[in-house]
Enzyme design. Structure first.
Site, PDB file in Angstrom:
ATOM      1  N   ASN A  34     101.313  83.810  38.433  1.00 51.33           N
ATOM      2  CA  ASN A  34     101.614  84.829  39.446  1.00 51.33           C
ATOM      3  C   ASN A  34     103.110  85.078  39.503  1.00 51.33           C
ATOM      4  O   ASN A  34     103.729  85.156  38.422  1.00 51.33           O
ATOM      5  CB  ASN A  34     100.918  84.603  40.793  1.00 51.33           C
ATOM      6  N   ASP A  35     103.705  85.237  40.630  1.00 51.06           N
ATOM      7  CA  ASP A  35     105.054  85.800  40.803  1.00 51.06           C
ATOM      8  C   ASP A  35     106.094  85.541  39.704  1.00 51.06           C
ATOM      9  O   ASP A  35     106.233  84.403  39.236  1.00 51.06           O
ATOM     10  CB  ASP A  35     105.715  85.217  42.055  1.00 51.06           C
ATOM     11  N   ASP A 162     110.172  81.153  49.083  1.00 53.86           N
ATOM     12  CA  ASP A 162     110.603  82.167  48.115  1.00 53.86           C
ATOM     13  C   ASP A 162     112.097  82.488  48.219  1.00 53.86           C
ATOM     14  O   ASP A 162     112.488  83.647  48.421  1.00 53.86           O
ATOM     15  CB  ASP A 162     109.761  83.452  48.262  1.00 53.86           C
TER      16      ASP A 162
END
Ligand code: FRU
Length: 484
Positions: A34-35, A162
């Site tokens: 993912n990210d 994050d």
């Protein structure tokens, strides 16, 4: 064997063959991605890390996968950089960023831990550091460097993640996503003179009108062409004229009060109007370009074939510019170095259903510029054969755009149609489409609006056709993309 070596040997043994993967979009070598994380320059090369779970095609305890490039198109895979192997990150090394420092390549990430407290499972998210030489990374002995204890009262310790780092003249700054105990999403700002010892500074921005979801993931904050821009990926949005339901990626434009370290936004817009886009992150290239990359996937729609041994991909990196208060996104110019087999039609008249000689394929860069015409609807259907197709339609009478992958070969009833308002009038329009086997990224009017979409249609479906309910006169230029 330690967790990092285990992840590295697993990925070597289970590497999906390169022919099965997209050609120039970053994917995991196997398993789940993912990210984008740590998108940054180190010793002249561009590094990209990503949330990685090598052992299955679904999300699991997060590692950081790693690759590098010299031109944003041709990527070289590198060893897994981080594994969840410490007491302060053993539930996952979540998203973060990277920066070149005198001490090496610095990564900042969220260390997640889970604890049993009063019979309940509690999660804590703290910010951690690792340094490396572009290939091997060592976690900092004094991790975590920012903990929930450093936050004001009533700020969540569970949703605090994050970190995005950058450097200014007086030292290092970092933003991270957070929310209050009452559920208001916010972006927090931190400062450090030396990149190791951090202090909390302020709430940089928060949901001013209580309309933008529950938690802002993956914040990024930078100055572009003289204006400050904040990016976040809000969770749990409710659809309106601008946003779709669920997880969106948005940009905010407004005024940054440097003295108060507060960003007040006047405008919020969707970054991408396609079916698959989230968790984007930017970097400053050595030549001054601000480049954005996103995760080309939605948390809410899993449409991959069950036997596919890799899951998810990144978008093509995009150059950002500001024009009349709007963000423009265009594919990095380096893509043009891989153009092959030019096919050109000038002033082509299209009416009804039409295929054109030489306009086909699944790895290409095609631009259709509508010069004039009398029509309400114009459609490009691609990844097409008798059974399958995905389409992009302009409805000029309604000033709307529609993507439809219902017939792309999905066997799940996941989101397959998205209809959005065009940002500017569709009187004339230029449609650039970048396709790489299982994705089509569509850039409208030189990046005024972007639509990123995946579809896992069998590769033999490679026709492209046009449909117009009236007549259009268009210039069409198409290139294959080739890396050989
Ligand atoms: C966004 C996100 C981040 C988190 C990561 C975990 O997609 O939820 O907030 O760090 O994924 O994999």
């Amino acid at each position: 064997m330690d967790k990092l070596s285990k992840a590295n040997s697993y990925k070597e043994e289970n590497h999906v063959s390169k022919d099965e993967l997209p050609m120039f979009h970053v994917t995991p070598p196997c398993g789940w991605m993912n990210d984008p994380n740590g998108f940054s320059v180190y010793q002249g090369k561009v590094h990209l890390f990503y949330q990685f779970h090598p052992y299955s095609e679904i999300w699991g305890p997060m590692h950081w996968g790693h690759c590098e490039t010299e031109d944003f198109i041709r990527w070289t895979e590198l060893p897994v950089a981080l594994a969840p192997d410490q007491s302060y990150d053993d539930a996952g090394c979540f998203s973060g960023s990277g920066i070149e420092t005198e001490k090496g390549h610095l990564l900042v990430y969220t260390g997640v831990i889970e604890k049993e407290e009063d019979g309940e499972k509690k999660t804590y998210q703290n910010q951690c550091l690792a340094w490396g030489d572009g290939e091997q990374y060592r976690k900092y002995e004094q991790n975590p460097v920012i903990t929930g204890e450093m936050l004001p009262e009533h700020f969540s310790r569970e949703h605090f993640r994050d970190p995005k780092i950058w450097k200014e003249e007086d030292g290092y700054y970092m933003v991270a996503g957070n929310k209050t105990d009452q559920g208001k999403p916010q972006v927090l700002l931190f400062f450090s003179k030396d990149s190791m010892e951090w202090q909390y500074v302020s709430v940089l921005a928060s949901d001013q009108d209580d309309t933008l979801g529950s938690m802002w993931e993956c914040p990024d904050f930078f100055c572009l062409d003289g204006s400050y821009i904040l990016l976040t990926s809000p969770q749990d949005l409710c659809a309106d004229q601008e946003f779709h339901n669920g997880n969106n990626s948005v940009y905010y434009m407004g005024v940054y009060d440097r003295a108060q370290h507060n960003f007040h936004y006047q405008d919020v817009h969707s970054l991408d109007d396609g079916l698959d886009f989230y968790a984007s992150q930017t970097m400053l290239a050595s030549d001054g370009r601000r480049i954005l990359i996103g995760w080309m996937q939605s948390w809410d729609s899993n449409i991959r074939p069950a036997d596919q041994k890799w899951a998810c991909m990144m978008t093509i990196p995009r150059e950002l510019q500001l024009k009349q208060g709007r963000l423009l996104q265009n594919p990095v110019r380096e893509l043009e170095n891989y153009h092959k087999n030019e096919v050109v039609y000038k002033g082509k008249r299209i009416s009804g259903m039409r295929q054109l000689a030489g306009i086909e394929g699944r790895i290409l860069d095609m631009t259709i510029e509508i010069q004039s015409g009398d029509y309400r609807e114009f459609t490009i259907a691609f990844a097409q054969n008798e059974k399958y197709q995905t389409s992009f339609t302009i409805r000029r009478d309604k000033n709307q755009i529609e993507i439809d992958r219902t017939y792309s070969g999905m066997v799940r009833d996941a989101i397959s149609i998205r209809r959005v308002n065009a940002r500017t009038t569709l009187k004339t329009c230029k449609i650039r489409m970048i396709m790489d086997k299982y994705s089509a990224e569509i850039f409208l009017n030189d990046g005024e609006q972007v639509f990123s979409n995946t579809f896992y249609t069998p590769m033999e479906a490679d026709a492209i056709s046009f449909y117009c309910d009236g007549t259009v006169i268009a210039d069409i230029v198409k290139y294959d993309i080739s890396m050989s």
